[in-house]
Design a protein around this motif. Structure first.
Motif, PDB file in Angstrom:
ATOM      1  N   THR A 152       0.787  -1.392  -0.177  1.00  0.00           N
ATOM      2  CA  THR A 152       0.032   0.121   0.304  1.00  0.00           C
ATOM      3  C   THR A 152       0.839   1.269   0.206  1.00  0.00           C
ATOM      4  OG1 THR A 152      -2.038  -1.102   1.357  1.00  0.00           O
ATOM      5  CG2 THR A 152      -2.183   1.600   1.037  1.00  0.00           C
ATOM      6  N   LEU A 153       1.922   1.403   0.740  1.00  0.00           N
ATOM      7  CA  LEU A 153       3.098   2.286   0.364  1.00  0.00           C
ATOM      8  C   LEU A 153       3.424   2.072  -0.693  1.00  0.00           C
ATOM      9  CD1 LEU A 153       4.013   4.636   2.648  1.00  0.00           C
ATOM     10  CD2 LEU A 153       5.962   2.415   2.875  1.00  0.00           C
ATOM     11  N   GLN A 154       3.986   0.974  -1.262  1.00  0.00           N
ATOM     12  CA  GLN A 154       4.447   1.640  -2.570  1.00  0.00           C
ATOM     13  C   GLN A 154       3.462   2.108  -3.290  1.00  0.00           C
ATOM     14  OE1 GLN A 154       5.689  -2.004  -3.453  1.00  0.00           O
ATOM     15  NE2 GLN A 154       7.987  -1.554  -3.168  1.00  0.00           N
ATOM     16  N   GLU A 155       1.915   1.388  -3.794  1.00  0.00           N
ATOM     17  CA  GLU A 155       0.914   2.250  -4.801  1.00  0.00           C
ATOM     18  C   GLU A 155       0.781   3.252  -4.583  1.00  0.00           C
ATOM     19  OE1 GLU A 155      -1.917  -0.499  -3.894  1.00  0.00           O
ATOM     20  OE2 GLU A 155      -0.880  -1.800  -5.622  1.00  0.00           O
ATOM     21  N   ALA A 156       1.457   4.359  -3.113  1.00  0.00           N
ATOM     22  CA  ALA A 156       0.725   5.223  -2.292  1.00  0.00           C
ATOM     23  C   ALA A 156       1.525   6.123  -3.246  1.00  0.00           C
ATOM     24  CB  ALA A 156       0.305   5.820  -1.310  1.00  0.00           C
ATOM     25  N   HIS A 157       2.612   5.579  -3.565  1.00  0.00           N
ATOM     26  CA  HIS A 157       3.899   7.138  -4.569  1.00  0.00           C
ATOM     27  C   HIS A 157       3.322   7.528  -6.016  1.00  0.00           C
ATOM     28  CE1 HIS A 157       5.996   6.118  -1.209  1.00  0.00           C
ATOM     29  NE2 HIS A 157       7.139   7.308  -1.359  1.00  0.00           N
ATOM     30  N   LYS A 164      -2.739   8.936   2.309  1.00  0.00           N
ATOM     31  CA  LYS A 164      -2.701   7.403   1.969  1.00  0.00           C
ATOM     32  C   LYS A 164      -0.784   7.081   2.190  1.00  0.00           C
ATOM     33  CE  LYS A 164      -3.844   4.079  -1.056  1.00  0.00           C
ATOM     34  NZ  LYS A 164      -4.372   3.277  -2.592  1.00  0.00           N
ATOM     35  N   ILE A 165       0.378   7.875   1.936  1.00  0.00           N
ATOM     36  CA  ILE A 165       1.775   7.196   2.509  1.00  0.00           C
ATOM     37  C   ILE A 165       1.891   7.451   3.825  1.00  0.00           C
ATOM     38  CG2 ILE A 165       4.202   8.744   2.317  1.00  0.00           C
ATOM     39  CD1 ILE A 165       3.155   8.832  -0.077  1.00  0.00           C
ATOM     40  N   ARG A 166       1.306   8.513   4.510  1.00  0.00           N
ATOM     41  CA  ARG A 166       1.236   8.321   6.316  1.00  0.00           C
ATOM     42  C   ARG A 166       0.531   7.973   6.885  1.00  0.00           C
ATOM     43  NH1 ARG A 166      -0.591  13.487   6.500  1.00  0.00           N
ATOM     44  NH2 ARG A 166      -2.763  12.497   6.363  1.00  0.00           N
ATOM     45  N   LEU A 167      -0.876   7.042   5.924  1.00  0.00           N
ATOM     46  CA  LEU A 167      -1.800   5.682   7.796  1.00  0.00           C
ATOM     47  C   LEU A 167      -0.591   4.848   6.936  1.00  0.00           C
ATOM     48  CD1 LEU A 167      -4.874   7.244   6.514  1.00  0.00           C
ATOM     49  CD2 LEU A 167      -3.610   7.195   8.364  1.00  0.00           C
ATOM     50  N   ALA A 168      -0.388   4.077   5.327  1.00  0.00           N
ATOM     51  CA  ALA A 168       0.867   3.253   5.202  1.00  0.00           C
ATOM     52  C   ALA A 168       2.159   3.058   5.762  1.00  0.00           C
ATOM     53  CB  ALA A 168       0.925   3.206   3.502  1.00  0.00           C
ATOM     54  N   ASP A 169       3.072   4.182   6.039  1.00  0.00           N
ATOM     55  CA  ASP A 169       3.350   4.269   7.563  1.00  0.00           C
ATOM     56  C   ASP A 169       3.610   3.671   8.368  1.00  0.00           C
ATOM     57  OD1 ASP A 169       6.365   5.373   7.206  1.00  0.00           O
ATOM     58  OD2 ASP A 169       4.958   6.874   8.634  1.00  0.00           O
TER      59      ASP A 169
END
Length: 514
Positions: A152-157, A164-169
């Protein structure tokens, strides 16, 4: 075409490539798909173009063509309904066929389904095994969650989505923290088990290995000590043999020399000595004093000495100006003055011996023999064997005379070398080795001088004296002609009994600077 479409849908969404063979078009109404819409799959009413999938023997071709015309729209509608059902409800891991197909049963035999987890859990009877299985399950679940969060973190980029990056992190960090908690849980459980095993260990007496181990260590230590003592003993034996051979050789040479003198009274040891030999030893003294003076000067510069003030205190003449490049000559003058002090005495005034006056022939023979034995020996090795011999006493006296305590402390930061010399030892340092080189050259020159008959007389150019080329040589280049006098002596000169002159070395300055 329709069966092929069904197989393609199953291949793209299912885990297993199901082999569906159609021997003949049979009614497929008994085939059931999970989450599918019931479809009338009677092949009597399915046509490809104008040809039925299964010809009806009871109907003639005319009726068939008529029915094909009526079923075209129904077939198109059927295709749309089937494809829509496949798209809305794709076949997953939970597909189930109720058709009793022999080929499918064979494939199930080739790929047996895994048994339920309950059968495997039944094998874990102890609490420890159950806890370990539970912990492993938690680890796998956490790792799976971490993997999903990272994806999910990769897809948010791309596209960029900061929320989305913050939540995935946060999800990734939470999974990592959970893994850390599980690791500590496992470590604590292992530590508790070890401690429990240690506490519950039956009390018994020490094993044989534990009892013998201290004694084995003591034996090894004693063996190493014994080996070191044996090496030390071998070194002492070798030194004793070397000392005995030197003494026996010296005694043999002295006795042979005495017998030769008793047979030939007119022949003396001095007759075998030449002026060239004396001058060669004088050159050795000159080279050794140069090397030692340069080393001393470099140490003074490294210690940030005032070289000009040092030169002024050495030559004791405020009117004589010595350039910075000529400071080495003043240090060489200082070293030679200290070394040649007492040269005219047979022991450098280390004692009050008068053997050279009471029995001059025997003394000359002993000096020549000692010179022959010592000339090829390394001074450090000689002093290692006989540190308190006459040459060792000479080095002791001259070192304390040349190197002042404050000088040594300033050059080296301590008085370690001086303490060793005062204790009767000889330091193994570069500075002391250079000192021993000069000391040996002066000592051999002294032995050769006292082996001659008559004893050579030494002289030096005093400050302010006229320069005489037949008795002096300048250490610096000067212009031809007069007008130069001796600024200070660098090394003494000698005049032998046959009139041969070894020139003294002096530092010349113009008369106007005196």
């Amino acid at each position: 075409m329709f069966p092929n479409m069904l197989c393609g849908a199953c291949k793209s969404h299912g885990r297993r490539n199901l082999k569906m063979k159609i021997k003949s078009l049979e009614p497929m109404s008994h085939v059931r798909f999970k989450d599918s819409i019931p479809i009338d799959m009677d092949p009597d009413y399915i046509f490809i173009g104008d040809v039925p999938l299964q010809p009806n023997k009871n109907k003639n071709s005319r009726g068939t063509k008529k029915m094909a015309a009526n079923k075209v729209s129904n077939f198109s509608d059927l295709i749309h309904r089937v494809t829509g059902s496949c798209m809305l409800h794709p076949l997953g891991s939970n597909h189930n066929f109720t058709e009793d197909n022999s080929d499918y049963e064979d494939e199930q035999e080739d790929h047996p389904q895994p048994q339920a987890a309950t059968e495997e859990q039944d094998t874990y009877t102890t609490t420890k095994e159950i806890e370990m299985v539970t912990l492993m399950g938690e680890v796998f679940e956490t790792v799976s969650s971490l993997k999903k969060s990272y994806v999910t973190l990769q897809e948010a980029h791309c596209p960029w989505d900061s929320d989305k990056i913050r939540l995935a992190d946060v999800a990734v960090v939470s999974s990592l923290k959970q893994l850390g908690v599980l690791r500590e849980k496992f470590r604590r459980r292992s530590a508790d088990e070890i401690e429990h095993a240690r506490i519950n260990k039956p009390i018994s007496g020490p094993t044989l290995r534990e009892v013998v181990a201290p004694y084995e260590a003591a034996i090894e230590r004693l063996k190493s000590d014994m080996k070191a003592k044996e090496e030390e003993l071998n070194n002492l034996i070798q030194k004793l043999k070397t000392t005995g051979s030197i003494k026996s050789r010296s005694h043999r040479r002295v006795s042979c020399s005495s017998q030769f003198q008793s047979r030939c009274p007119s022949t003396s040891v001095g007759s075998s000595l030449s002026p060239e030999l004396f001058e060669a030893y004088m050159n050795s003294v000159k080279e050794g004093s140069k090397s030692f003076s340069l080393l001393l000067l470099s140490l003074m510069k490294a210690a940030h000495w005032d070289i000009a003030a040092t030169v002024k205190s050495i030559i004791s003449a405020s009117t004589t100006v010595v350039g910075p490049t000529h400071a080495k000559y003043s240090l060489e003058s200082y070293v030679n003055r200290k070394f040649f002090h007492g040269f005219d005495h047979e022991t450098f005034y280390m004692d009050g011996s008068l053997t050279s006056l009471l029995n001059p022939a025997q003394f000359r023979s002993e000096c020549f023999t000692q010179h022959s034995d010592m000339k090829s020996m390394d001074p450090m090795e000689l002093l290692g064997i006989m540190p308190t011999c006459e040459f060792g006493k000479f080095c002791f006296k001259k070192y304390l005379s040349i190197v002042h305590p404050k000088m040594e402390e300033s050059l080296f930061g301590d008085l370690e070398q001086r303490r060793q010399v005062l204790a009767g030892k000889h330091p193994r340092s570069r500075f002391y080795a250079e000192f021993l080189g000069v000391a040996k050259a002066v000592w051999l020159l002294h032995l050769v001088a006292f082996s001659m008959e008559p004893l050579p007389s030494h002289f030096e150019g005093s400050r302010g004296a006229e320069f005489h080329p037949e008795y002096m040589e300048s250490v610096v280049r000067v212009r031809a002609g007069g007008g130069y006098v001796v600024g200070f002596p660098v090394s003494p000169g000698f005049k032998l009994g046959n009139g041969y002159v070894v020139k003294a070395r002096v530092y010349l300055v113009p008369k106007t600077e005196m």
